[in-house]
Scaffold this motif. Structure first.
Motif, mmCIF file in Angstrom:
data_model
loop_
_atom_site.group_PDB
_atom_site.id
_atom_site.type_symbol
_atom_site.label_atom_id
_atom_site.label_comp_id
_atom_site.label_asym_id
_atom_site.label_seq_id
_atom_site.Cartn_x
_atom_site.Cartn_y
_atom_site.Cartn_z
ATOM 1 N N ASP A 183 -21.403 83.816 98.458
ATOM 2 C CA ASP A 183 -21.792 85.220 98.229
ATOM 3 C C ASP A 183 -20.628 86.184 98.055
ATOM 4 O O ASP A 183 -20.733 87.152 97.316
ATOM 5 C CB ASP A 183 -22.771 85.703 99.309
ATOM 6 N N SER A 184 -19.495 85.912 98.700
ATOM 7 C CA SER A 184 -18.406 86.889 98.589
ATOM 8 C C SER A 184 -17.796 86.915 97.189
ATOM 9 O O SER A 184 -17.140 87.888 96.818
ATOM 10 C CB SER A 184 -17.334 86.648 99.659
ATOM 11 N N TYR A 185 -18.007 85.875 96.398
ATOM 12 C CA TYR A 185 -17.427 85.881 95.042
ATOM 13 C C TYR A 185 -17.979 87.057 94.238
ATOM 14 O O TYR A 185 -17.233 87.769 93.574
ATOM 15 C CB TYR A 185 -17.747 84.585 94.270
ATOM 16 N N VAL A 243 -30.516 83.610 96.699
ATOM 17 C CA VAL A 243 -29.635 84.786 96.709
ATOM 18 C C VAL A 243 -28.261 84.483 96.114
ATOM 19 O O VAL A 243 -27.460 85.390 95.916
ATOM 20 C CB VAL A 243 -29.456 85.367 98.141
ATOM 21 N N PHE A 244 -27.969 83.209 95.859
ATOM 22 C CA PHE A 244 -26.656 82.845 95.317
ATOM 23 C C PHE A 244 -26.690 82.671 93.799
ATOM 24 O O PHE A 244 -25.787 82.060 93.214
ATOM 25 C CB PHE A 244 -26.157 81.533 95.940
ATOM 26 N N TYR A 245 -27.753 83.156 93.171
ATOM 27 C CA TYR A 245 -27.913 83.002 91.717
ATOM 28 C C TYR A 245 -28.065 84.356 91.052
ATOM 29 O O TYR A 245 -28.730 85.250 91.599
ATOM 30 C CB TYR A 245 -29.194 82.225 91.410
ATOM 31 N N ASP A 246 -27.522 84.485 89.844
ATOM 32 C CA ASP A 246 -27.883 85.622 88.995
ATOM 33 C C ASP A 246 -29.213 85.348 88.327
ATOM 34 O O ASP A 246 -29.991 86.259 88.065
ATOM 35 C CB ASP A 246 -26.829 85.837 87.897
ATOM 36 N N ASP A 247 -29.430 84.071 88.024
ATOM 37 C CA ASP A 247 -30.673 83.676 87.370
ATOM 38 C C ASP A 247 -31.680 83.350 88.478
ATOM 39 O O ASP A 247 -31.614 82.283 89.085
ATOM 40 C CB ASP A 247 -30.395 82.433 86.506
ATOM 41 N N ILE A 278 -26.616 87.422 103.495
ATOM 42 C CA ILE A 278 -27.724 86.555 103.896
ATOM 43 C C ILE A 278 -27.391 85.838 105.210
ATOM 44 O O ILE A 278 -28.278 85.539 106.014
ATOM 45 C CB ILE A 278 -28.054 85.541 102.768
ATOM 46 N N PHE A 279 -26.082 85.591 105.435
ATOM 47 C CA PHE A 279 -25.690 84.868 106.657
ATOM 48 C C PHE A 279 -25.935 85.743 107.888
ATOM 49 O O PHE A 279 -26.450 85.276 108.910
ATOM 50 C CB PHE A 279 -24.220 84.441 106.571
ATOM 51 N N ALA A 280 -25.570 87.019 107.779
ATOM 52 C CA ALA A 280 -25.805 87.942 108.892
ATOM 53 C C ALA A 280 -27.314 88.114 109.106
ATOM 54 O O ALA A 280 -27.798 88.101 110.242
ATOM 55 C CB ALA A 280 -25.140 89.289 108.588
ATOM 56 N N GLU A 281 -28.039 88.263 108.014
ATOM 57 C CA GLU A 281 -29.490 88.478 108.124
ATOM 58 C C GLU A 281 -30.161 87.294 108.808
ATOM 59 O O GLU A 281 -30.979 87.450 109.720
ATOM 60 C CB GLU A 281 -30.076 88.684 106.717
ATOM 61 N N MET A 282 -29.805 86.097 108.391
ATOM 62 C CA MET A 282 -30.492 84.922 108.924
ATOM 63 C C MET A 282 -30.019 84.573 110.343
ATOM 64 O O MET A 282 -30.794 84.081 111.154
ATOM 65 C CB MET A 282 -30.336 83.737 107.966
#
Ligand code: PMP
Ligand code: GLN
Length: 414
Positions: free
Chosen positions: A137-139, A379-383, A29-33
């Protein structure tokens, strides 16, 4: 031979190049934004990098190392001795933690590599990793690469201002539900992946929360990987407490730090790991086959940076505290609900007051509406429901940039 006789229409779909473990991961998401910001000429309050470089004397230290031929060839695998000693002294001076620079410290290519190497070195396929959600996100990607299974525990906005409400608005902030954390641990859990101060919410785990995490880890005999890259960025009356300093934790904790955040040199990619000899050896075993080593001359400069006087760290924190208030005020005035961060250089907001619910769509449209770029926390959630309407802004930018962004965001209010 069956394949030769079957019709073209029943031929198996060609195998994708990307393996199954990574199939759910696209461009970060960081690259995209950041690309969106560049394309639209917007103010980039998305990816967290300062628009002012760190201390001049530390830049000069890197130049000196380059000129003197220190670090221009492969540095030692664990990192240059000067930096390992500086890391140990820093941990001792700030937190009273003692490590052996020869066996209990490892220099990595940023915290990113430390996270990857820790998970690759410590997990067996099928191990469960309990991680705080929203997670960096890398986790998720690194757990997947290691063949582990992530088990998120969701941080949720509190109903009230909570501990440490401050001058700049109190407001709701994210809390860890300790019962949820306990319930997430099963017989397959190998480690807890903790991040404090926490990206993206800005939550700083309290002594009480950390005590409970430590007790759980001891009781269930779990390893802990704790990402403390924002250790110096805490505001108000919040205090950064390293998990390794809690009873029973030194022997089971891998602590991750980074020069990128503390010294505003995110491009140098100097990070580190501290822990017991056994844990650091496990991380190093994976790390040596990732980059082997990196950032030679910068390692010498970071060794000097870690020895800067307290006035540097205090000044850096005070500056970002002020910027937090500046951007927070702007976001509130524009109509966002602001979750007051007590750490990091991010503010998480909610867009529900605008009658909007989809953070991703909001962030994609924001450049056109206001000329500002932000990050959708969804984007940082599974839920997906838990973070659907959350948007993150960074405040590690020059004051005039923050003022301009705040004034552009006012367009949302009209
Ligand atoms: N962990 C967290 C929580 C982060 O926000 C970041 C990004 N800055 C990293 C790790 C990666 O740090 P580095 O740039 O040192 O690889
Ligand atoms: N840590 C930075 C952030 O959260 C981004 C680093 C990256 O782009 N990987 O914004």
């Amino acid at each position: 031979m069956a394949a030769m006789t079957s019709s073209a229409s029943s031929a198996p779909a060609p195998r994708p190049a990307l393996n199954r473990r990574l199939a759910e991961f696209g461009t970060t998401i960081f690259a995209e934004m950041s690309a969106l910001a560049l394309r639209t000429g917007s103010i980039n309050l998305g990816q967290g990098f300062p628009d002012t470089d760190g201390p001049e004397e530390i830049r000069e230290a890197a130049v000196r190392a380059l000129r003197d031929g220190r670090g221009n060839q492969y540095p030692p695998g664990p990192g240059v001795p000067e930096l390992r000693t500086a890391i140990v002294d820093h941990q001792q001076r700030r937190y009273g933690l003692t490590f052996d620079p020869d066996t209990e410290v490892l220099v990595t290519a940023g915290a990113t590599e430390a996270i990857a190497a820790a998970l690759l070195g410590l997990l067996e396929p099928g191990d469960e990793v309990v991680a705080l959600e929203p997670y960096y996100d890398s986790y998720a990607a690194c757990i997947a690469m290691a063949g582990g299974t992530r088990v998120p525990v969701t941080l949720r906005p509190s109903d009230g201002p909570g501990e440490g409400a401050d001058e700049a608005g109190g407001g709701r902030r994210f809390r860890l539900d300790l019962d949820e954390l306990r319930d997430a641990v099963t017989d397959r859990t190998r480690l807890l992946l903790i991040n404090t101060p926490h990206n993206p919410t800005g939550t700083v785990l309290t002594r009480q929360e950390l005590t409970a995490i430590a007790e759980l880890a001891v009781e269930r005999d779990l390893l802990v990987v704790t990402d403390e890259v924002y250790e110096h960025l805490v505001f108000d009356d919040a205090e950064h407490l390293p998990l390794a300093s809690f009873p029973g934790m030194r022997e089971r904790t891998v602590t991750i730090g980074s020069a990128g955040k503390t010294f505003s040199f995110t491009g140098w990619k100097v990070g580190w790991v501290t822990g017991t000899r056994e844990l650091v050896t496990a991380v190093r075993t994976a790390k040596q086959y990732l980059t082997y080593v990196a950032s030679g001359p910068f390692q010498y400069a970071v060794a000097e940076a870690l020895r800067l006087p307290d006035s540097y760290f205090d000044g850096f924190r005070a500056d970002l505290h002020r910027k937090r208030n500046l951007l927070g005020d702007g976001l509130r005035a524009a109509g966002f609900e602001v979750y007051q961060p007590q750490g990091t250089y991010f503010i998480t907001t909610d867009i529900t007051p605008f009658g909007e619910k989809d953070a991703y769509a909001f962030c994609r449209a924001l450049p056109e509406r206001c000329g500002v770029v932000a990050i959708p926390n969804s984007v940082f959630y599974d839920d997906p429901d838990a973070g659907r309407s959350q948007v993150r802004f960074t405040f590690c930018k020059k004051d005039d940039v923050l003022h301009e962004a705040a004034s552009r965001l006012q367009r949302l209010a009209s």
